[in-house]
Design an enzyme around this catalytic site. Structure first.
Site, PDB file in Angstrom:
ATOM      1  N   SER A  49       0.865  -1.188   0.000  1.00  0.00           N
ATOM      2  CA  SER A  49       0.000   0.000   0.000  1.00  0.00           C
ATOM      3  C   SER A  49       0.899   1.236   0.000  1.00  0.00           C
ATOM      4  O   SER A  49       2.120   1.124   0.188  1.00  0.00           O
ATOM      5  CB  SER A  49      -0.879  -0.001   1.244  1.00  0.00           C
ATOM      6  OG  SER A  49      -0.062   0.156   2.394  1.00  0.00           O
ATOM      7  N   ASP A  81      -1.107  -1.477  -4.086  1.00  0.00           N
ATOM      8  CA  ASP A  81      -2.482  -1.577  -3.593  1.00  0.00           C
ATOM      9  C   ASP A  81      -3.005  -0.162  -3.299  1.00  0.00           C
ATOM     10  O   ASP A  81      -2.321   0.633  -2.643  1.00  0.00           O
ATOM     11  CB  ASP A  81      -2.440  -2.429  -2.307  1.00  0.00           C
ATOM     12  CG  ASP A  81      -3.807  -2.777  -1.763  1.00  0.00           C
ATOM     13  OD1 ASP A  81      -4.764  -2.857  -2.559  1.00  0.00           O
ATOM     14  OD2 ASP A  81      -3.907  -3.003  -0.538  1.00  0.00           O
ATOM     15  N   SER A 210     -10.321 -10.504   4.548  1.00  0.00           N
ATOM     16  CA  SER A 210      -9.998 -11.102   5.859  1.00  0.00           C
ATOM     17  C   SER A 210     -11.264 -11.157   6.691  1.00  0.00           C
ATOM     18  O   SER A 210     -12.064 -10.208   6.672  1.00  0.00           O
ATOM     19  CB  SER A 210      -8.979 -10.237   6.613  1.00  0.00           C
ATOM     20  OG  SER A 210      -7.736 -10.252   5.974  1.00  0.00           O
ATOM     21  N   ASN A 229      -7.747  -9.950  -1.770  1.00  0.00           N
ATOM     22  CA  ASN A 229      -6.816  -9.190  -0.931  1.00  0.00           C
ATOM     23  C   ASN A 229      -6.913  -9.587   0.537  1.00  0.00           C
ATOM     24  O   ASN A 229      -7.991  -9.553   1.122  1.00  0.00           O
ATOM     25  CB  ASN A 229      -7.159  -7.699  -1.010  1.00  0.00           C
ATOM     26  CG  ASN A 229      -6.706  -7.062  -2.290  1.00  0.00           C
ATOM     27  OD1 ASN A 229      -6.365  -7.749  -3.245  1.00  0.00           O
ATOM     28  ND2 ASN A 229      -6.704  -5.751  -2.325  1.00  0.00           N
TER      29      ASN A 229
HETATM   30  N1  PH4 Z   1      -6.342  -4.074   1.357  1.00  0.00           N
HETATM   31  C1  PH4 Z   1      -5.298  -3.797   2.340  1.00  0.00           C
HETATM   32  C2  PH4 Z   1      -5.139  -2.305   2.623  1.00  0.00           C
HETATM   33  C3  PH4 Z   1      -4.036  -2.000   3.593  1.00  0.00           C
HETATM   34  O1  PH4 Z   1      -2.821   1.489   4.314  1.00  0.00           O
HETATM   35  P1  PH4 Z   1      -2.775   0.014   4.676  1.00  0.00           P
HETATM   36  O2  PH4 Z   1      -1.422  -0.583   4.481  1.00  0.00           O
HETATM   37  O3  PH4 Z   1      -3.333  -0.266   6.050  1.00  0.00           O
HETATM   38  O4  PH4 Z   1      -3.773  -0.634   3.613  1.00  0.00           O
HETATM   39  O5  PH4 Z   1      -6.374  -3.384   0.219  1.00  0.00           O
HETATM   40  C4  PH4 Z   1      -7.311  -5.065   1.543  1.00  0.00           C
HETATM   41  O6  PH4 Z   1      -8.261  -5.161   0.760  1.00  0.00           O
HETATM   42  C5  PH4 Z   1      -7.152  -6.023   2.705  1.00  0.00           C
HETATM   43  O7  PH4 Z   1      -8.346  -6.260   3.361  1.00  0.00           O
HETATM   44  P2  PH4 Z   1      -8.393  -6.906   4.846  1.00  0.00           P
HETATM   45  O8  PH4 Z   1      -8.284  -5.773   5.827  1.00  0.00           O
HETATM   46  O9  PH4 Z   1      -9.758  -7.550   4.917  1.00  0.00           O
HETATM   47  O10 PH4 Z   1      -7.301  -7.874   4.959  1.00  0.00           O
HETATM   48 ZN    ZN Z   2      -8.275  -2.839  -0.296  1.00  0.00          ZN
END
Ligand code: PH4
Ligand code: ZN
Length: 286
Positions: A49, A81, A210, A229
């Site tokens: 991300s 991401d 998740s 994801n």
């Molecule tokens: N993502 C993960 C996003 C993470 O800014 P950051 O590093 O906290 O962003 O895109 C998902 O779709 C993951 O989903 P989840 O929380 O259900 O695992």
């Molecule tokens: Zn996401």
């Protein structure tokens, strides 16, 4: 073997399975995901991300993941991401990412199409794949009115226009999942997924996976989800692993003996997800 997101997802779309896209922020998470993918003989998407890039640094992440991918026995894509700015996306392309997401989902349709098209143009010129998002993820709680829920979820009509106008390689849709830990059990709108898959006939992405029950994930894969994801479930495994050591051996102060067991816990979770997504033994060699 480092490959593009498109190489991985077009196969998954054609053969009807989903590839795990796991967020990484450091070496241990990356090693856990790669080891799990190798043990399952599965292609995998390593994603970072903008927050991960801010935390670890773009050069570090690029070097780490590209090294891991070049040594891996399975196909690995390096994906950005939720890219939100042109600058971040361009730096990722310049630093060797093989896939990027442009998240214009907070914009009205026309603006989302415009920003996404711009990214598709530059990314494709560099041989990099593009994922975009349509619809709003998150917090689809029971106390939200039905038409409000409907407005957040991806409209099949808009998805059809969006895919045609932008030329994206994959599309993330909102069908009732949310990022982070769920308060209640998420309810997925499978009819919406079926309609979108039928009209688009391309790789479809599920964010916020998740904590979604296994049966719902299996059904989503059967109905056409090709990229899933996962971040929170790996974070939870990491913290559980660390906590176990800290609680059971409070005198421990060697980071290797704290992070090592956490890496094992994360690997177990990633392997379970890969199996659940129907991605085991889907790796190929060039
Ligand atoms: N993502 C993960 C996003 C993470 O800014 P950051 O590093 O906290 O962003 O895109 C998902 O779709 C993951 O989903 P989840 O929380 O259900 O695992
Ligand atoms: Zn996401």
């Amino acid at each position: 073997m480092l490959v593009t997101g498109k190489e991985i997802l077009d196969r998954a779309h054609k053969e009807g399975y989903a590839v795990g896209a796991f967020n990484i922020n450091n070496m241990e998470i990356l090693q856990a995901v790669i080891a799990a993918a190798e043990e399952e003989n599965a292609p995998v998407i390593i994603q970072t991300s903008e927050g991960a890039i801010k935390y670890a640094g773009i050069k570090y992440l690029s070097a780490l993941v590209r090294l891991a991918a070049s040594e891996a026995k399975v196909p690995v894509a390096l994906h950005l991401d939720h890219g939100t700015t042109y600058e971040t996306i361009i730096s990722c392309i310049a630093n060797g990412w093989t896939s990027v997401m442009i998240d214009g989902s907070h914009h009205p349709l026309e603006e989302n199409i415009a920003v996404t098209r711009e990214i598709v143009k530059v990314a494709h010129a560099a041989g990099v794949s593009v994922e975009a998002e349509l619809g709003r993820l998150g917090g689809v709680e029971d106390n939200i009115a039905v038409d409000e829920k409907d407005a957040m979820l991806t409209s099949p009509d808009e998805a059809e226009i969006f895919a045609r106008e932008t030329g994206v390689d994959s599309l993330a849709i909102a069908i009732g999942t949310a990022h982070g830990k769920y308060k209640g059990e998420p309810k997925l709108d499978f009819d919406r997924l079926v309609e979108i898959k039928k009209r688009l006939n391309m790789p479809i992405v599920l964010h916020g996976a998740s904590g979604v029950p296994d049966e719902a994930i299996k059904k989503a894969v059967e109905l056409g989800i090709n990229k899933i994801n996962i971040d929170t479930d790996v974070r939870l495994a990491f913290t559980e692993g660390v906590k176990n050591v800290i609680i059971n051996k409070p005198e421990e102060y060697d980071p290797r003996k704290i992070c090592g067991p956490a890496r094992e816990e994360m690997k177990k979770v990633v392997k379970e997800k890969i199996r659940l997504f129907g991605c085991s033994n889907k790796a190929w060699t060039k």
